[in-house]
Design a protein around this motif. Sequence first.
Motif, PDB file in Angstrom:
ATOM      1  N   TYR A  24       2.275 -70.987 -12.824  1.00  0.00           N
ATOM      2  CA  TYR A  24       2.174 -69.778 -13.651  1.00  0.00           C
ATOM      3  C   TYR A  24       2.825 -70.014 -15.006  1.00  0.00           C
ATOM      4  O   TYR A  24       3.926 -70.561 -15.114  1.00  0.00           O
ATOM      5  CB  TYR A  24       2.836 -68.603 -12.939  1.00  0.00           C
ATOM      6  CG  TYR A  24       2.976 -67.373 -13.800  1.00  0.00           C
ATOM      7  CD1 TYR A  24       1.883 -66.569 -14.086  1.00  0.00           C
ATOM      8  CD2 TYR A  24       4.215 -67.013 -14.351  1.00  0.00           C
ATOM      9  CE1 TYR A  24       2.003 -65.441 -14.877  1.00  0.00           C
ATOM     10  CE2 TYR A  24       4.346 -65.887 -15.136  1.00  0.00           C
ATOM     11  CZ  TYR A  24       3.237 -65.102 -15.404  1.00  0.00           C
ATOM     12  OH  TYR A  24       3.367 -63.994 -16.198  1.00  0.00           O
ATOM     13  N   THR A  29       1.156 -66.386 -20.932  1.00  0.00           N
ATOM     14  CA  THR A  29       0.621 -65.098 -20.501  1.00  0.00           C
ATOM     15  C   THR A  29       1.061 -63.975 -21.422  1.00  0.00           C
ATOM     16  O   THR A  29       0.257 -63.122 -21.820  1.00  0.00           O
ATOM     17  CB  THR A  29       1.051 -64.809 -19.057  1.00  0.00           C
ATOM     18  OG1 THR A  29       0.415 -65.765 -18.183  1.00  0.00           O
ATOM     19  CG2 THR A  29       0.655 -63.409 -18.625  1.00  0.00           C
ATOM     20  N   GLY A  96       0.737 -60.106 -15.209  1.00  0.00           N
ATOM     21  CA  GLY A  96      -0.611 -60.536 -14.863  1.00  0.00           C
ATOM     22  C   GLY A  96      -0.789 -60.867 -13.399  1.00  0.00           C
ATOM     23  O   GLY A  96      -1.750 -61.548 -13.022  1.00  0.00           O
ATOM     24  N   ASP A  99      -4.128 -59.918 -12.115  1.00  0.00           N
ATOM     25  CA  ASP A  99      -5.262 -60.457 -12.852  1.00  0.00           C
ATOM     26  C   ASP A  99      -5.900 -61.581 -12.044  1.00  0.00           C
ATOM     27  O   ASP A  99      -5.304 -62.643 -11.861  1.00  0.00           O
ATOM     28  CB  ASP A  99      -4.784 -60.974 -14.217  1.00  0.00           C
ATOM     29  CG  ASP A  99      -5.910 -61.549 -15.043  1.00  0.00           C
ATOM     30  OD1 ASP A  99      -7.050 -61.057 -14.921  1.00  0.00           O
ATOM     31  OD2 ASP A  99      -5.652 -62.486 -15.829  1.00  0.00           O
ATOM     32  N   ASP A 100      -7.103 -61.352 -11.559  1.00  0.00           N
ATOM     33  CA  ASP A 100      -7.764 -62.260 -10.619  1.00  0.00           C
ATOM     34  C   ASP A 100      -8.752 -63.179 -11.343  1.00  0.00           C
ATOM     35  O   ASP A 100      -9.781 -62.728 -11.842  1.00  0.00           O
ATOM     36  CB  ASP A 100      -8.496 -61.441  -9.550  1.00  0.00           C
ATOM     37  CG  ASP A 100      -9.115 -62.319  -8.476  1.00  0.00           C
ATOM     38  OD1 ASP A 100      -8.923 -63.550  -8.507  1.00  0.00           O
ATOM     39  OD2 ASP A 100      -9.807 -61.765  -7.600  1.00  0.00           O
ATOM     40  N   TRP A 101      -8.428 -64.457 -11.381  1.00  0.00           N
ATOM     41  CA  TRP A 101      -9.282 -65.458 -12.025  1.00  0.00           C
ATOM     42  C   TRP A 101     -10.129 -66.226 -11.013  1.00  0.00           C
ATOM     43  O   TRP A 101     -10.763 -67.227 -11.371  1.00  0.00           O
ATOM     44  CB  TRP A 101      -8.417 -66.455 -12.807  1.00  0.00           C
ATOM     45  CG  TRP A 101      -7.859 -65.931 -14.083  1.00  0.00           C
ATOM     46  CD1 TRP A 101      -6.888 -64.980 -14.219  1.00  0.00           C
ATOM     47  CD2 TRP A 101      -8.233 -66.316 -15.415  1.00  0.00           C
ATOM     48  NE1 TRP A 101      -6.635 -64.756 -15.549  1.00  0.00           N
ATOM     49  CE2 TRP A 101      -7.434 -65.562 -16.301  1.00  0.00           C
ATOM     50  CE3 TRP A 101      -9.158 -67.230 -15.929  1.00  0.00           C
ATOM     51  CZ2 TRP A 101      -7.540 -65.695 -17.685  1.00  0.00           C
ATOM     52  CZ3 TRP A 101      -9.251 -67.365 -17.311  1.00  0.00           C
ATOM     53  CH2 TRP A 101      -8.453 -66.601 -18.173  1.00  0.00           C
ATOM     54  N   ARG A 128      -2.516 -65.909 -17.338  1.00  0.00           N
ATOM     55  CA  ARG A 128      -3.010 -64.635 -16.819  1.00  0.00           C
ATOM     56  C   ARG A 128      -3.156 -63.661 -17.981  1.00  0.00           C
ATOM     57  O   ARG A 128      -2.634 -63.888 -19.078  1.00  0.00           O
ATOM     58  CB  ARG A 128      -2.033 -64.062 -15.781  1.00  0.00           C
ATOM     59  CG  ARG A 128      -1.857 -64.923 -14.531  1.00  0.00           C
ATOM     60  CD  ARG A 128      -3.119 -64.962 -13.695  1.00  0.00           C
ATOM     61  NE  ARG A 128      -2.942 -65.707 -12.463  1.00  0.00           N
ATOM     62  CZ  ARG A 128      -3.145 -67.012 -12.324  1.00  0.00           C
ATOM     63  NH1 ARG A 128      -3.513 -67.726 -13.378  1.00  0.00           N
ATOM     64  NH2 ARG A 128      -2.981 -67.601 -11.164  1.00  0.00           N
ATOM     65  N   ARG A 295     -12.085 -63.424 -21.077  1.00  0.00           N
ATOM     66  CA  ARG A 295     -11.562 -64.704 -20.597  1.00  0.00           C
ATOM     67  C   ARG A 295     -12.220 -65.856 -21.350  1.00  0.00           C
ATOM     68  O   ARG A 295     -11.544 -66.814 -21.756  1.00  0.00           O
ATOM     69  CB  ARG A 295     -11.809 -64.858 -19.094  1.00  0.00           C
ATOM     70  CG  ARG A 295     -11.211 -63.785 -18.206  1.00  0.00           C
ATOM     71  CD  ARG A 295     -11.280 -64.241 -16.749  1.00  0.00           C
ATOM     72  NE  ARG A 295     -11.246 -63.134 -15.816  1.00  0.00           N
ATOM     73  CZ  ARG A 295     -10.144 -62.492 -15.413  1.00  0.00           C
ATOM     74  NH1 ARG A 295      -8.985 -62.858 -15.908  1.00  0.00           N
ATOM     75  NH2 ARG A 295     -10.218 -61.503 -14.542  1.00  0.00           N
TER      76      ARG A 295
END
Length: 322
Positions: A24, A29, A96, A99-101, A128, A295
Amino acid sequence: MPPLTASAAARADAATEITLPAGYDLSGTLGILARGKQDPTIHFTYDGVWLAYAATGGLVSLRLAARRIADGTVVDARLWGPGADSALPGLPRLLGAEDDWSVFDAPEFQATLPRLASQPRRLNPGLRLPATGRMMDALVPAVLEQKITTIEARYSWRYLVSRHGSPAPGPAPAGLLAPPSPQQWRKVPSWEWHRAGVDSKRSGTILRACSLAPGLERLAGLPAGAELAAKLCSVPGIGPWTAAETTQRTHGDPDSVSVGDFHLASFVGYALTGRKTDDAGMLELLEPWRGHRQRVVRMLMLSGFRKPKFGPRLAPQDHRFH
């Protein structure tokens, strides 16, 4: 700034730890929240990030520091000030964590992307999209950025916050300030707007928004999308560009595109096709990735690509004597 001492950390008014995936990227971010390197509301240090803002319970200073663990990353959060406890629930979204990537990172989706978007993601897997949930704190600087250069807007934000913001509580870095509240913005005298280089149209938009602040803050509870953007645009002086720039930060909107930006459409056009395009052309180019268009734009910006330097440029303007 020297590292936070153990005694100062122990005296924090609230504290928590938030676990995020391995790798992360804390600074990457939260970087989108800073209005330039000298933004007084957020400080990046070698060992973490400091922010100051008003939570529902009052002002808060927030220090974030990330450390690796065996199967992830732990972000240590320490908070000072009367708003410390009320700020705790919003920290995961700020980081984040929601926040789903996963769709964007799936091999079949990555295969559809140009190299200028897929390679930056491989190099920045820990990025994120943060969601602050603080509508006015994102809306005011977005309005300041309307129709002027980035340098001018950052000066205006820094000038106004430095003179009308609130000192951060607790053992915060020198100069860390919370943005003015709606009440404080409404007390800024006309000559201060002029000294900050803000014309009457933008200051008037900010003051109108401040008069509607309770209703605008409630928009944080809506999901990102067309309804949210429409409600923001119902305020005179706020258009699609300002709404997008706001919700990208308040909601971590993965799909909003800043239509109407002086540079973005041509940047995206050159990056994806080698040719300049307009807003309609940019949206057409990004359409295959609907749902993740923000994104894609973020990855293009991280790619290091630069469009050709020719054509008209937006020149700085002096509004102080108008």
